[in-house]
Each structure stands twice: as structure tokens, then as C-alpha cells.
Design a protein around this motif. Structure first.
Motif, PDB file in Angstrom:
ATOM      1  N   LEU A  59     -26.070  41.936  37.411  1.00  0.00           N
ATOM      2  CA  LEU A  59     -24.889  42.513  36.629  1.00  0.00           C
ATOM      3  C   LEU A  59     -25.006  43.840  36.659  1.00  0.00           C
ATOM      4  N   GLY A  60     -26.270  44.456  37.052  1.00  0.00           N
ATOM      5  CA  GLY A  60     -26.130  46.057  37.003  1.00  0.00           C
ATOM      6  C   GLY A  60     -25.826  46.602  38.477  1.00  0.00           C
ATOM      7  N   LEU A  61     -25.183  45.667  39.464  1.00  0.00           N
ATOM      8  CA  LEU A  61     -24.830  45.797  40.852  1.00  0.00           C
ATOM      9  C   LEU A  61     -25.958  46.649  41.491  1.00  0.00           C
ATOM     10  N   LEU A  62     -27.184  46.269  40.981  1.00  0.00           N
ATOM     11  CA  LEU A  62     -28.325  46.581  41.927  1.00  0.00           C
ATOM     12  C   LEU A  62     -28.404  45.605  43.235  1.00  0.00           C
ATOM     13  N   GLU A  63     -28.006  44.463  42.786  1.00  0.00           N
ATOM     14  CA  GLU A  63     -28.029  43.238  43.782  1.00  0.00           C
ATOM     15  C   GLU A  63     -26.600  42.898  44.275  1.00  0.00           C
ATOM     16  N   MET A  64     -26.312  43.181  45.362  1.00  0.00           N
ATOM     17  CA  MET A  64     -24.609  42.781  45.748  1.00  0.00           C
ATOM     18  C   MET A  64     -24.519  41.683  46.542  1.00  0.00           C
ATOM     19  N   ASP A  65     -25.743  41.042  46.943  1.00  0.00           N
ATOM     20  CA  ASP A  65     -25.460  39.849  48.126  1.00  0.00           C
ATOM     21  C   ASP A  65     -25.432  38.612  47.073  1.00  0.00           C
ATOM     22  N   TYR A  66     -24.417  38.412  46.480  1.00  0.00           N
ATOM     23  CA  TYR A  66     -24.507  37.267  45.449  1.00  0.00           C
ATOM     24  C   TYR A  66     -22.891  36.407  45.968  1.00  0.00           C
ATOM     25  N   GLN A  67     -22.824  35.292  45.334  1.00  0.00           N
ATOM     26  CA  GLN A  67     -21.646  34.754  45.438  1.00  0.00           C
ATOM     27  C   GLN A  67     -21.225  34.124  44.042  1.00  0.00           C
ATOM     28  N   GLY A  68     -19.914  34.331  43.891  1.00  0.00           N
ATOM     29  CA  GLY A  68     -19.273  34.138  42.498  1.00  0.00           C
ATOM     30  C   GLY A  68     -18.533  35.365  41.939  1.00  0.00           C
ATOM     31  N   GLN A  69     -17.992  35.374  40.582  1.00  0.00           N
ATOM     32  CA  GLN A  69     -16.993  36.320  40.204  1.00  0.00           C
ATOM     33  C   GLN A  69     -17.725  36.905  39.027  1.00  0.00           C
ATOM     34  N   ILE A  70     -17.772  38.265  38.995  1.00  0.00           N
ATOM     35  CA  ILE A  70     -18.183  39.091  37.890  1.00  0.00           C
ATOM     36  C   ILE A  70     -17.046  40.161  37.654  1.00  0.00           C
ATOM     37  N   GLU A  71     -16.597  40.323  36.334  1.00  0.00           N
ATOM     38  CA  GLU A  71     -15.533  41.425  35.762  1.00  0.00           C
ATOM     39  C   GLU A  71     -16.246  41.947  34.814  1.00  0.00           C
ATOM     40  N   LEU A  72     -15.942  43.199  34.629  1.00  0.00           N
ATOM     41  CA  LEU A  72     -16.314  44.110  33.323  1.00  0.00           C
ATOM     42  C   LEU A  72     -14.935  44.574  33.070  1.00  0.00           C
ATOM     43  N   ALA A  73     -14.601  44.644  31.626  1.00  0.00           N
ATOM     44  CA  ALA A  73     -13.164  45.061  31.202  1.00  0.00           C
ATOM     45  C   ALA A  73     -12.142  44.553  31.852  1.00  0.00           C
ATOM     46  N   GLY A  74     -12.284  43.227  32.467  1.00  0.00           N
ATOM     47  CA  GLY A  74     -11.115  42.540  33.040  1.00  0.00           C
ATOM     48  C   GLY A  74     -10.823  43.424  34.538  1.00  0.00           C
ATOM     49  N   LYS A  75     -11.733  44.112  34.954  1.00  0.00           N
ATOM     50  CA  LYS A  75     -11.745  44.373  36.472  1.00  0.00           C
ATOM     51  C   LYS A  75     -12.965  43.858  37.315  1.00  0.00           C
ATOM     52  N   ALA A  76     -12.739  43.173  38.444  1.00  0.00           N
ATOM     53  CA  ALA A  76     -13.535  42.686  39.368  1.00  0.00           C
ATOM     54  C   ALA A  76     -14.829  43.733  39.871  1.00  0.00           C
ATOM     55  N   TYR A  77     -16.004  43.268  39.974  1.00  0.00           N
ATOM     56  CA  TYR A  77     -16.985  44.201  40.476  1.00  0.00           C
ATOM     57  C   TYR A  77     -16.745  44.742  41.946  1.00  0.00           C
ATOM     58  N   PRO A  78     -16.694  45.883  42.266  1.00  0.00           N
ATOM     59  CA  PRO A  78     -16.631  46.115  43.820  1.00  0.00           C
ATOM     60  C   PRO A  78     -17.580  45.506  44.644  1.00  0.00           C
ATOM     61  N   LYS A  79     -17.131  45.253  45.791  1.00  0.00           N
ATOM     62  CA  LYS A  79     -18.115  44.660  46.893  1.00  0.00           C
ATOM     63  C   LYS A  79     -18.745  46.073  48.023  1.00  0.00           C
ATOM     64  N   ASP A  80     -17.932  46.723  48.033  1.00  0.00           N
ATOM     65  CA  ASP A  80     -17.904  47.985  49.082  1.00  0.00           C
ATOM     66  C   ASP A  80     -19.260  48.767  48.579  1.00  0.00           C
ATOM     67  N   PRO A  81     -20.269  49.038  49.300  1.00  0.00           N
ATOM     68  CA  PRO A  81     -21.548  49.555  48.800  1.00  0.00           C
ATOM     69  C   PRO A  81     -21.062  51.159  48.037  1.00  0.00           C
ATOM     70  N   LYS A  82     -20.172  51.789  48.883  1.00  0.00           N
ATOM     71  CA  LYS A  82     -19.698  53.219  48.406  1.00  0.00           C
ATOM     72  C   LYS A  82     -19.157  53.311  47.003  1.00  0.00           C
ATOM     73  N   GLN A  83     -18.188  52.093  46.837  1.00  0.00           N
ATOM     74  CA  GLN A  83     -17.456  52.041  45.373  1.00  0.00           C
ATOM     75  C   GLN A  83     -18.584  51.465  44.685  1.00  0.00           C
ATOM     76  N   ALA A  84     -19.406  50.765  44.893  1.00  0.00           N
ATOM     77  CA  ALA A  84     -20.563  49.938  43.960  1.00  0.00           C
ATOM     78  C   ALA A  84     -21.496  51.239  43.429  1.00  0.00           C
TER      79      ALA A  84
END
Length: 227
Positions: free
Chosen positions: A51-76
Motif C-alpha cells: 500500500l506504500g508502494l515500497l513493494e510493486m511486484d503484486y497482482q490486483g488493483q490499488i486506488e487512492l482518491a480514485g486513481k490507480a497506483y502507478p506501475k512504472d518505477p519512476k512514476q511510483a
């Protein structure tokens, strides 16, 4: 609001695959303070880090304030820097910096002027009751004071959510209670969500709600709104 749906996380240990999270789902409201509880190996730290985007290799969906978590490392990395705050068990303050300089560090990373960095840092230090200690370095502060500096640092850039990993583990009972109450009060006041991984029952009972995990699954979700 934070929502997570069917979040699964695997680790490789030698030839074995360990399923740390098994399709967990939940919803956490804006300004809510939620404790992630469970025994060692339950998956709470993995869920916290995901949930803190310290682990990015996961499956599923996470959204904060209606927006999906980024998957690109730089964007994360940019997302963590602007949308999230972090509080750790060992405070993680920079020893050669004063309290206000430690608090201002996220603002420096986000391009604020030096004048704005100091102004905002001193304002939030006042909110956590440490205005008179703004020029002190960490080694001149008690453990509770250092954790309050860490809380101020996590909140200074007005993040959507703060991730806290065992924030009271190094504190005595009285200091822990003060720190928990401070996080809850500021979270409600600022509309910032706090998600806390903890073994500390003192922490859990003071949160708005607990999410209990066992063997990578959420087993119960009990609401305990404070009056």
C-alpha cells in the motif's frame, strides 16, 4: 479513499514460492486511522509495504482518491514523494540535520524554496508540540520527540496517506499513547489517512479500526469509531 482489490503477492525462497498475500481486499476512508494487526508472517508488513508502494511486484488493483497506483518505477517514486508519507520504528532522522531541516527534507525534494521549507517545517513542528526544539538535532531529543519529528516530516507536504511501520515499538507506554493520539488527531484534522502495521495492542485499540491478517488473508475487519 483507499481501495484495494484482490491484492496478491508472492515471494521466491529458493525453489519455493511463498504466497504472502492471498487476494486481500478492503477500503479505508479519508482521514481514517487503521491498524494492520496479526502475528509475524501474517502478511501485514507485506500489505503495508504494498500500500506504500515500497513493494510493486503484486497482482490486483490499488486506488487512492480514485486513481490507480502507478506501475512504472519512476512514476511510483514521484507518487511516494508527493502523495505518501512514512513513519518508521527507528525514526530514520538524519543526525546532522536539525529538527526543522529533517522535517523540511520532503519539501526540498519537491522543489520548495528554502524560505517555504523552513516556514512549513516550523508550522508543523508547532502542531506536534516541538516548536521550541526546531533547531535541535536528533541526538538532543528523546525517543518520543524524535518520533514526533518523524510524524511532522511525514505530514509536512500534506500527503493523502501516511504509512507507519511499528511506530510505537521503541517507546514506553506513556510516550506511545501520546504519539498514537497525536497521529490520530492530526490525521482527522488534516484529512490524512494513517495505515499502521503494529504488534502493539495499545496502538490497535486507539485506532479507528483494525484489519486483522492471518496467513496472508484478512480474517476480520472491526469498526471501533471513537466518540
Amino acid at each position: 479513499m483507499l481501495t484495494f482489490k484482490n491484492v496478491t503477492k508472492h515471494y521466491r525462497l529458493g525453489q519455493q514460492t511463498v504466497e504472502a498475500l492471498k487476494g486481500v481486499s478492503g477500503q479505508i476512508n479519508k482521514g481514517e486511522m487503521v491498524a494492520l494487526c496479526g502475528p509475524s508472517g501474517s502478511g501485514k508488513s507485506t500489505l503495508l509495504n504494498t500500500l506504500g508502494l515500497l513493494e510493486m511486484d503484486y497482482q490486483g488493483q490499488i486506488e487512492l482518491a480514485g486513481k490507480a497506483y502507478p506501475k512504472d518505477p519512476k512514476q511510483a517514486a514521484m507518487y511516494r514523494r508527493t502523495k505518501l508519507g512514512f513513519v518508521f520504528q527507528r525514526f530514520n532522522l538524519i543526525p546532522v540535520m536539525s529538527a526543522w531541516e529533517n522535517v523540511a527534507y520532503p519539501l526540498m525534494l519537491n522543489g520548495f524554496s528554502l524560505a517555504d521549507q523552513e516556514k512549513k517545517a516550523r508550522e508543523i513542528l508547532d502542531k506536534v508540540g516541538l516548536a521550541e526544539y526546531a533547531n535541535h538535532r536528533p541526538d538532543n531529543l528523546s525517543g518520543g520527540q524524535q518520533q514526533r519529528v518523524a510524524i511532522a516530516r511525514a505530514l509536512v507536504h500534506q500527503p493523502e496517506m501516511v504509512i507507519a511501520d511499528e511506530p510505537t515499538a521503541s517507546l514506553d507506554s506513556h510516550t506511545a499513547s501520546v504519539v498514537i493520539d497525536l497521529m490520530k488527531t492530526l490525521g482527522h484534522e488534516m484529512g490524512t489517512t494513517f495505515i499502521v502495521a503494529t504488534h502493539d495492542p495499545r496502538m490497535a485499540v486507539q485506532c479507528d479500526r483494525t484489519i486483522d491478517l492471518v496467513d496472508g488473508q484478512i480474517t476480520a475487519e472491526a469498526m471501533k469509531w471513537a466518540s
